[in-house]
Design an enzyme around this catalytic site. Structure first.
Site, PDB file in Angstrom:
ATOM      1  CD  GLU A  72      46.241  35.010  39.596  1.00 22.31           C
ATOM      2  OE1 GLU A  72      46.417  36.203  39.902  1.00 22.31           O
ATOM      3  OE2 GLU A  72      45.160  34.404  39.792  1.00 22.31           O
ATOM      4  CB  SER A  96      41.442  36.576  40.174  1.00 22.80           C
ATOM      5  OG  SER A  96      42.846  36.475  40.217  1.00 22.80           O
ATOM      6  CG  HIS A 150      48.200  33.955  43.383  1.00 31.98           C
ATOM      7  ND1 HIS A 150      48.604  34.250  44.672  1.00 31.98           N
ATOM      8  CD2 HIS A 150      47.009  34.576  43.201  1.00 31.98           C
ATOM      9  CE1 HIS A 150      47.692  35.017  45.248  1.00 31.98           C
ATOM     10  NE2 HIS A 150      46.722  35.238  44.381  1.00 31.98           N
ATOM     11  CG  ASP A 161      43.772  37.227  36.521  1.00 33.98           C
ATOM     12  OD1 ASP A 161      44.881  37.603  36.116  1.00 33.98           O
ATOM     13  OD2 ASP A 161      43.624  36.613  37.604  1.00 33.98           O
ATOM     14  CG  HIS A 162      44.792  40.817  37.889  1.00 32.88           C
ATOM     15  ND1 HIS A 162      45.989  40.813  38.565  1.00 32.88           N
ATOM     16  CD2 HIS A 162      44.067  39.790  38.419  1.00 32.88           C
ATOM     17  CE1 HIS A 162      45.996  39.845  39.469  1.00 32.88           C
ATOM     18  NE2 HIS A 162      44.836  39.198  39.390  1.00 32.88           N
TER      19      HIS A 162
END
Length: 665
Positions: free
Chosen positions: A305, A344, A461, A515-516
């Site tokens: 994440e 995501s 996150h 994911d990013h």
């Protein structure tokens, strides 16, 4: 005497429309003040992008569009009532309906503006589709707000309640003071059409061939500043409007036919010599594995994440991932890997399905891709693999469970499947709990069938919650992104220390990829450096290697399959970077809102080709350190534009025609 009476009657007729005047004046003032307050928070970026007078004038023009929409609705709906406005009871209901409608509209405008600062801080843009998409997950959203934006949350709630109270008091007072008027029907018949035409012109905002839209106000090179020119109600409404165009979301980037798009994509060197045997599935081709194995390897994807290059020292970021830096020396390290998007689900879509990005929602969420849509799990389950998704939170979030189960994943493990986890935060169990579960599942796997596992972390996150005492904090306070990244890396290091001593290590291929990046923002139309992510393939017999070519997340699925020894039909147009005799294409694609970027290596350094809605194609020289985009005045070659447009438009065709799938034979 007659003329005076006539003029008096005209003015009394016009007075019926006072609510329109009050609403337009008050809301234009409100939206302008809110816009200036937001601009004040980002004054440096605004000043470097546009002069203040143009910023204000364009903002008022955009606000007139929204005010026009809210005004046109009652004008059209209440016009039939005008035929009986000579009666006092009709006048009272006319005024009452107008007033209540406009108070509701004003409340919506206020609520959206007061909600904007927190959203802007998180996503670097005004509220868009994410604003309503994430309402389906109140627990996660509320936890993020309460821990990260508590001040804005309570300010928004309190000010909205005050707004409702004052509006109610004003409404009751205006009702008590109402006096019926002498009305002439012929004046109403003359006035209402004029108001309707004027309102329609305000909505259209231009005499050009097409009416104004968000692209019309995209006058700077900073996407965030362009969003500030608009108002938040308008940006949210436009996002809702675009939902009906999702199947064709990227058709806006060119005028190529379906056949031309397919032919352009097939012309790229790594696809040019392949056969495409299925007419209804135009990108499906056979990929022969570069690694010849008697028994194919297990494949494990660890999707990290928000772990962007920002936090990886060797990629030009901060020194927060020592374990990843150590592990990169043991496998294939991607130096110039780029995410396709900023969420995501976009990372899942690219890494697990190899699907190109679009302006639409990710295919993880779209209804047309919940069945018969290509994923690694679908291909591998046909090859006899056991396929599994492991997550620390609730798997229904972002529709992941539905998408995965419908497309090849045989089992899903989420937060409810952990017994006595070490730590549970707003987004589920900690990364250590997740990776311990992964280690347990791999250790206990039935060796009669190979395994494919996707493990998706969540500790990094917002609000950045993780167990105490596990790491030496990088900074104070504890709950910051830098500390969360350091913890995520710590959990990753612990896992691989156990994995490398396990029985499954020698027959398992691991991919660790982000994911990013976190909070993708910047003062460019596409902040390229915020799409830069780490990627690492290791395990089994993989020898250390550095991949320096520009590559995309969509290149990872075909490369993984090839290294694992799987030859199969695939619809993805990503490149297998393991093929020894094929040069890397040296390109990556990325979607940032309505802007589509194509980053490609050039003899003079990387170049970014930019596609925008209703705008001409632009090209920039890209420098990563420090990040800068320098506009190239010369227009790109037509052949290059066609290629970029084809790749940008292709996913809309494949989704619309339900063609991103390998037919069962």
């Amino acid at each position: 005497m007659w003329a005076a009476t006539s003029n008096n009657t005209l003015w009394q007729t016009l007075a019926l429309f006072k609510p329109v005047t009050y609403f337009a004046g008050a809301t234009l003032a409100l939206l302008t003040c809110c816009r200036l307050l937001l601009a004040g928070l980002y004054a440096e970026r605004v000043e470097s992008a546009i002069n203040w007078l143009d910023f204000i004038v364009l903002g008022v023009r955009a606000d007139l569009i929204q005010v026009g929409y809210f005004t046109l609705i009652p004008l059209l709906v209440l016009s039939p009532l005008s035929m009986v406005l000579h009666k006092s009871i009709a006048q009272r209901w006319w005024r009452r309906l107008w007033t209540v409608w406009f108070l509701i509209c004003a409340l919506v405008l206020w609520f959206m503006e007061v909600s904007t600062p927190a959203f802007l801080a998180q996503y670097d843009t005004r509220p868009n589709r994410l604003f309503f998409e994430y309402l389906a997950y109140p627990k996660e959203v509320f936890s993020t707000l309460i821990h990260g934006f508590a001040g804005w949350l309570f300010t928004g709630i309190a000010s909205t309640l005050v707004f409702v109270y004052l509006s109610y008091r004003w409404y009751k007072k205006s009702e008590a003071n109402f006096q019926p008027r002498v009305i002439k029907r012929r004046y109403l018949i003359a006035v209402i059409p004029v108001l309707i035409v004027t309102t329609l012109f305000g909505i259209r905002s231009t005499l050009a061939h097409r009416p104004a839209n968000p692209a019309f106000f995209a006058v700077t090179s900073d996407a965030m500043v362009n969003s500030l020119i608009l108002n938040s109600t308008y940006t949210l409404e436009y996002a809702l409007y675009n939902l009906k165009h999702e199947a064709q979301a990227n058709r806006v980037y060119g005028k190529l036919t379906d056949e031309e798009i397919i032919n352009e994509v097939r012309k790229v060197p790594y696809l040019a010599n392949l056969e495409f045997p299925f007419a209804d599935y135009p990108t499906v081709h056979y990929q022969s594995a570069s690694a010849k194995r008697k028994i194919p390897l297990n494949i494990v994807v660890i999707l990290e994440e928000s772990l962007g290059a920002t936090f990886v020292e060797s990629l030009g970021g901060m020194p927060l991932t020592p374990n990843l830096e150590r592990l990169k020396k043991q496998g294939w390290w991607f130096e110039n890997l780029y995410a396709t998007g900023t969420r995501s689900v976009r990372g899942i879509e690219a890494v697990i399905s190899g699907f190109l990005p679009t302006r639409a929602r990710s295919t993880v969420k779209l209804s047309g891709s919940q069945r018969q849509f290509f994923t690694l799990a679908d291909t591998l389950s046909r090859e006899g693999y056991n396929t599994e998704f492991i997550y620390g939170g609730q798997a229904h979030f972002d529709n992941m469970a539905s998408f995965f189960i419908g497309n090849g994943f045989q089992s899903v493990i989420d937060q409810d499947d952990y017994e006595s986890p070490q730590f549970v935060g707003s987004w589920g169990v900690s990364d250590q709990d997740l990776l311990n579960k992964l280690h347990q599942r791999l250790s206990q796997a039935d060796n009669s069938a190979p395994q494919f596992t996707l493990a998706f972390t969540s500790s990094n996150h917002e609000p950045f919650e993780f167990p105490d005492g596990e790491i030496t904090l990088a900074e104070q306070p504890k709950q910051t992104v830098n500390n969360a990244v350091k913890y995520a890396d710590h959990a990753l290091g612990e896992f691989f220390a156990k994995a490398q001593k396990s029985d499954y290590w020698q027959n398992t291929l691991f991919l660790v990829v982000a994911d990013h990046d976190t909070r993708v923002y910047g003062d460019e139309l596409i902040p390229v450096s915020k799409f830069h992510i780490p990627g690492l393939i290791l395990g089994a017999d993989i020898k250390p290697k550095t991949i320096s070519a520009i590559s995309s997340q969509i290149d990872l699925p075909p490369t993984l399959l090839s290294l694992a020894g799987i030859s199969a039909y695939l619809p993805t147009v990503g490149q297998d970077l393991s093929q020894p005799d094929v040069q890397p294409e040296n390109r990556a694609m990325m979607q940032f809102g309505d802007n589509y970027g194509w980053l490609e290596q050039h003899i003079n350094g990387p170049r970014l080709t930019l596609l925008q809605v209703d705008k001409s194609v632009k090209q920039f020289c890209y420098q990563s350190s420090p990040q800068s985009l320098a506009l190239i005045e010369d227009r790109p070659q037509p052949e290059h534009i066609r290629k970029v447009q084809a790749f940008a438009m292709l996913p809309s065709i494949l989704y619309q025609q339900r063609a991103y799938f390998v037919p069962r034979q």
